[in-house]
Scaffold this motif. Structure first.
Motif, PDB file in Angstrom:
ATOM      1  N   MET A   1       0.847  -1.198   0.000  1.00 28.68           N
ATOM      2  CA  MET A   1       0.000   0.000   0.000  1.00 28.68           C
ATOM      3  C   MET A   1       0.887   1.254   0.000  1.00 28.68           C
ATOM      4  N   THR A   2       0.603   2.198  -0.896  1.00 31.86           N
ATOM      5  CA  THR A   2       1.396   3.434  -0.950  1.00 31.86           C
ATOM      6  C   THR A   2       1.072   4.297   0.254  1.00 31.86           C
ATOM      7  N   VAL A   3       2.088   4.695   0.955  1.00 31.25           N
ATOM      8  CA  VAL A   3       1.872   5.629   2.057  1.00 31.25           C
ATOM      9  C   VAL A   3       1.299   6.917   1.479  1.00 31.25           C
ATOM     10  N   THR A   4       0.130   7.307   1.958  1.00 29.45           N
ATOM     11  CA  THR A   4      -0.515   8.516   1.449  1.00 29.45           C
ATOM     12  C   THR A   4      -0.962   9.377   2.625  1.00 29.45           C
ATOM     13  N   THR A   5      -0.508  10.604   2.614  1.00 36.04           N
ATOM     14  CA  THR A   5      -0.880  11.522   3.691  1.00 36.04           C
ATOM     15  C   THR A   5      -1.511  12.762   3.074  1.00 36.04           C
ATOM     16  N   ARG A   6      -2.082  13.554   3.932  1.00 30.71           N
ATOM     17  CA  ARG A   6      -2.665  14.803   3.423  1.00 30.71           C
ATOM     18  C   ARG A   6      -2.517  15.898   4.465  1.00 30.71           C
ATOM     19  N   PHE A   7      -2.468  17.136   3.951  1.00 34.98           N
ATOM     20  CA  PHE A   7      -2.547  18.312   4.803  1.00 34.98           C
ATOM     21  C   PHE A   7      -3.844  18.975   4.412  1.00 34.98           C
ATOM     22  N   ALA A   8      -4.707  19.237   5.400  1.00 39.76           N
ATOM     23  CA  ALA A   8      -6.080  19.628   5.076  1.00 39.76           C
ATOM     24  C   ALA A   8      -6.487  20.954   5.726  1.00 39.76           C
ATOM     25  N   PRO A   9      -5.878  22.051   5.305  1.00 42.39           N
ATOM     26  CA  PRO A   9      -6.265  23.332   5.909  1.00 42.39           C
ATOM     27  C   PRO A   9      -7.602  23.832   5.365  1.00 42.39           C
ATOM     28  N   SER A  10      -8.285  24.616   6.172  1.00 47.64           N
ATOM     29  CA  SER A  10      -9.479  25.311   5.682  1.00 47.64           C
ATOM     30  C   SER A  10      -8.998  26.658   5.157  1.00 47.64           C
ATOM     31  N   PRO A  11      -9.365  27.007   3.926  1.00 49.91           N
ATOM     32  CA  PRO A  11      -8.872  28.292   3.387  1.00 49.91           C
ATOM     33  C   PRO A  11      -9.644  29.469   3.956  1.00 49.91           C
ATOM     34  N   THR A  12      -9.554  29.634   5.259  1.00 46.91           N
ATOM     35  CA  THR A  12     -10.285  30.713   5.930  1.00 46.91           C
ATOM     36  C   THR A  12      -9.319  31.707   6.563  1.00 46.91           C
ATOM     37  N   GLY A  13      -8.039  31.555   6.272  1.00 49.02           N
ATOM     38  CA  GLY A  13      -7.045  32.471   6.829  1.00 49.02           C
ATOM     39  C   GLY A  13      -5.676  32.048   6.346  1.00 49.02           C
ATOM     40  N   TYR A  14      -4.652  32.753   6.827  1.00 52.23           N
ATOM     41  CA  TYR A  14      -3.279  32.433   6.427  1.00 52.23           C
ATOM     42  C   TYR A  14      -2.721  31.307   7.298  1.00 52.23           C
ATOM     43  N   LEU A  15      -1.826  30.537   6.724  1.00 46.67           N
ATOM     44  CA  LEU A  15      -1.163  29.478   7.490  1.00 46.67           C
ATOM     45  C   LEU A  15      -0.253  30.089   8.548  1.00 46.67           C
ATOM     46  N   HIS A  16      -0.193  29.421   9.703  1.00 49.90           N
ATOM     47  CA  HIS A  16       0.712  29.872  10.769  1.00 49.90           C
ATOM     48  C   HIS A  16       1.617  28.715  11.171  1.00 49.90           C
ATOM     49  N   VAL A  17       2.483  28.980  12.133  1.00 51.81           N
ATOM     50  CA  VAL A  17       3.464  27.950  12.510  1.00 51.81           C
ATOM     51  C   VAL A  17       2.805  26.659  13.001  1.00 51.81           C
ATOM     52  N   GLY A  18       1.632  26.784  13.621  1.00 53.60           N
ATOM     53  CA  GLY A  18       0.927  25.581  14.083  1.00 53.60           C
ATOM     54  C   GLY A  18       0.514  24.711  12.899  1.00 53.60           C
ATOM     55  N   ASN A  19      -0.041  25.340  11.876  1.00 52.56           N
ATOM     56  CA  ASN A  19      -0.415  24.601  10.656  1.00 52.56           C
ATOM     57  C   ASN A  19       0.809  23.980  10.009  1.00 52.56           C
ATOM     58  N   LEU A  20       1.897  24.730  10.032  1.00 51.94           N
ATOM     59  CA  LEU A  20       3.098  24.259   9.349  1.00 51.94           C
ATOM     60  C   LEU A  20       3.569  22.938   9.939  1.00 51.94           C
ATOM     61  N   ARG A  21       3.463  22.821  11.252  1.00 47.97           N
ATOM     62  CA  ARG A  21       3.897  21.592  11.902  1.00 47.97           C
ATOM     63  C   ARG A  21       3.127  20.399  11.313  1.00 47.97           C
ATOM     64  N   THR A  22       1.807  20.566  11.188  1.00 51.73           N
ATOM     65  CA  THR A  22       0.984  19.489  10.645  1.00 51.73           C
ATOM     66  C   THR A  22       1.349  19.208   9.186  1.00 51.73           C
ATOM     67  N   ALA A  23       1.475  20.273   8.410  1.00 49.76           N
ATOM     68  CA  ALA A  23       1.803  20.106   6.987  1.00 49.76           C
ATOM     69  C   ALA A  23       3.128  19.384   6.830  1.00 49.76           C
ATOM     70  N   LEU A  24       4.111  19.824   7.592  1.00 46.42           N
ATOM     71  CA  LEU A  24       5.458  19.279   7.446  1.00 46.42           C
ATOM     72  C   LEU A  24       5.514  17.804   7.855  1.00 46.42           C
ATOM     73  N   PHE A  25       4.886  17.471   8.976  1.00 42.74           N
ATOM     74  CA  PHE A  25       4.926  16.071   9.428  1.00 42.74           C
ATOM     75  C   PHE A  25       4.343  15.159   8.339  1.00 42.74           C
ATOM     76  N   ASN A  26       3.201  15.553   7.820  1.00 43.82           N
ATOM     77  CA  ASN A  26       2.557  14.714   6.803  1.00 43.82           C
ATOM     78  C   ASN A  26       3.397  14.644   5.529  1.00 43.82           C
ATOM     79  N   HIS A  27       3.990  15.773   5.184  1.00 41.42           N
ATOM     80  CA  HIS A  27       4.835  15.814   3.989  1.00 41.42           C
ATOM     81  C   HIS A  27       6.053  14.901   4.171  1.00 41.42           C
ATOM     82  N   LEU A  28       6.693  14.995   5.324  1.00 42.81           N
ATOM     83  CA  LEU A  28       7.921  14.211   5.554  1.00 42.81           C
ATOM     84  C   LEU A  28       7.636  12.711   5.591  1.00 42.81           C
ATOM     85  N   ILE A  29       6.495  12.344   6.156  1.00 44.25           N
ATOM     86  CA  ILE A  29       6.149  10.913   6.221  1.00 44.25           C
ATOM     87  C   ILE A  29       5.993  10.350   4.802  1.00 44.25           C
TER      88      ILE A  29
END
Ligand code: GLU
Length: 441
Positions: A1-29
């Motif tokens: 099975m291909t490892v598949t992750t996602r970053f799922a922000p709501s486009p209701t504002g700008y990304l901040h450092v908290g969002n980045l942590r989630t995005a980065l973890f999923n991206h790195l995995i």
């Protein structure tokens, strides 16, 4: 099975450092496993979602080099959510409820007064068909709640370990609002299944959501992905950061001159048992990345750390990576290499190279102590006109030493301050070599 992750922000504002942590973890995995990383825009709320925020999110991720394999938009998948809602109805796990927010609030207050947990009492489940018809006629469509199975919900979390949540302690979640809008809790389950998501990493504020989503997935006969919940960021003193995240947007950090790689290295390691490593790029960062190194304790974040980390990144950066910045600072192309080689060890923002170039090009306002005035006047008289070379500093200081008898710190420090206008900076031999004008008092 291909490892598949996602970053799922709501486009209701700008990304901040908290969002980045989630995005980065999923991206790195995904990157580490050679898998797929999806950028999913959770834009089912038409009032709060804005295309300009969706654009800004992509721009901010691009600035950091966090690439995605494809973009998905929830607003384009409403049919799939309606099908899932039908399936839940058919399975007897979906019910309509008509309480107003005020009524729900009153119920909660009563429960709390009686020392009971404020969990929705499922009054709507006891309505007869006639009562429902009457409510529908009076109040229009109701909200749709998912009927939790009152058992313990258990999973092994990739960061928090074995978790067990009593479903009876959670209110049956509303999945569709009275106006028909499908809420994230359902949409996310449908997406995660349809898109073959294998790992969901998100903030620990989603733990209860995960519990309910595990049951929704089971009710839809879907297999649950692996879940991991990272701790939330706090300020340097452990204070809640949630209110200040607005001021810690990725765009603000970018405007402040934070180096992307400094931010990425930091974010990939804070809250873990591993030291920040000098990864050159995201590939290198992904090699050493492992969720098992992270703990559940809130993670302290101090924006002030990013200056020193950026300086560290700049020290290793070749001139070819900053040509645009060097040109913007007015550095002639033939001097780009040497100017950058000298400046990069003395700056924490790349734009500061302009200050050093201005100094090399125009000279500085000398910094001279009263008692050194005569000494500096004599020293400047001993300096020839430019162009200067690699040996200018050694030749000049030898001449000044011979003429004045000064040596060591009392010789070098006043000269440094007089030539550069600063107490610290690059090796003086390098400064002299790059200096385009003769310094004067
Ligand atoms: N749109 C949700 C959020 O930003 C996504 C959470 C998730 O990763 O499932 O909180």
């Amino acid at each position: 099975m291909t490892v598949t992750t996602r970053f799922a922000p709501s486009p209701t504002g700008y990304l901040h450092v908290g969002n980045l942590r989630t995005a980065l973890f999923n991206h790195l995995i995904a990157r580490k496993a050679g898998g797929t990383f999806i950028l999913r825009l959770d834009d089912t709320d038409p009032e709060r979602s804005r295309p300009e925020y969706a654009d800004a999110i992509q721009e901010d991720l691009e600035w950091l080099g966090i690439t995605w394999d494809r973009v998905e938009k929830q607003s384009g998948r409403l049919d799939r959510y309606a099908e899932a809602a039908d399936a839940l109805r058919a399975a007897g796990r979906f019910y309509e409820a008509w309480e107003t927010p005020t009524e729900l609030d009153l119920k909660r207050k009563k429960q709390l007064n009686m020392g009971q947990p404020p969990v929705y009492d499922r009054a709507a489940l006891k309505l007869s068909e006639d009562e429902k018809a009457a409510l529908r006629a009076e109040r229009g469509a109701g909200v749709w709640r998912f009927k939790l199975d009152h058992a313990r919900i258990e999973w092994t979390d990739g960061i928090l370990g074995d978790l067990s949540i009593d479903a009876a302690s959670v209110s049956d979640p509303v999945l569709i609002r009275a106006d028909g809008q499908v809420l994230y809790t359902l949409a996310s389950v449908v997406d995660d299944t349809d898109m073959g998501i294998t790992h969901v990493v998100r903030g620990s504020d989603h733990v209860t959501n995960t519990a309910t989503q595990i049951q929704i997935m089971a009710a839809l006969n879907h297999e649950a992905p692996a879940f991991a919940h990272h701790s939330l960021l706090t300020g340097p003193e452990g204070e809640a950061l949630s209110k200040r995240l607005g001021t810690l947007s990725l765009r603000d950090l970018r405007a402040a001159g934070v180096e992307p790689m400094a931010l990425l290295r930091h974010m990939a390691r804070i809250g873990s048992s591993q030291p920040v490593e000098v990864a050159a790029d995201l590939d290198e960062l992904s090699e050493g990345f492992d969720l098992s190194h992270f703990g559940s304790a809130p993670t302290k974040f101090d924006v002030a750390d990013l200056g020193a980390l950026s300086a560290r990144v700049l020290q290793d950066m070749p001139a070819t990576a900053v040509m645009d910045d060097l040109r913007a600072a007015g550095v002639p192309d033939d001097l780009a290499e040497p100017v950058w080689a000298v400046a990069r060890a003395n700056i924490s923002r790349r734009a500061e190279v302009a200050d050093w170039w201005a100094l090399f090009r125009d000279g500085a306002t000398p910094l001279v102590a009263e008692e050194d005035r005569d000494f500096i006047a004599e020293a400047f008289a001993l300096l020839p006109d430019p162009p200067y070379s690699d040996t200018t500093w050694a030749e000049w200081t030898t001449a000044v030493k011979d003429a004045t008898g000064r040596k060591g710190k009392t010789l070098f420090m006043p000269l440094r301050k007089a030539v550069t206008g600063r107490e610290r900076g690059p090796e003086m031999a390098d400064v002299m070599r790059l200096l385009q004008v003769k310094p004067k008092l």
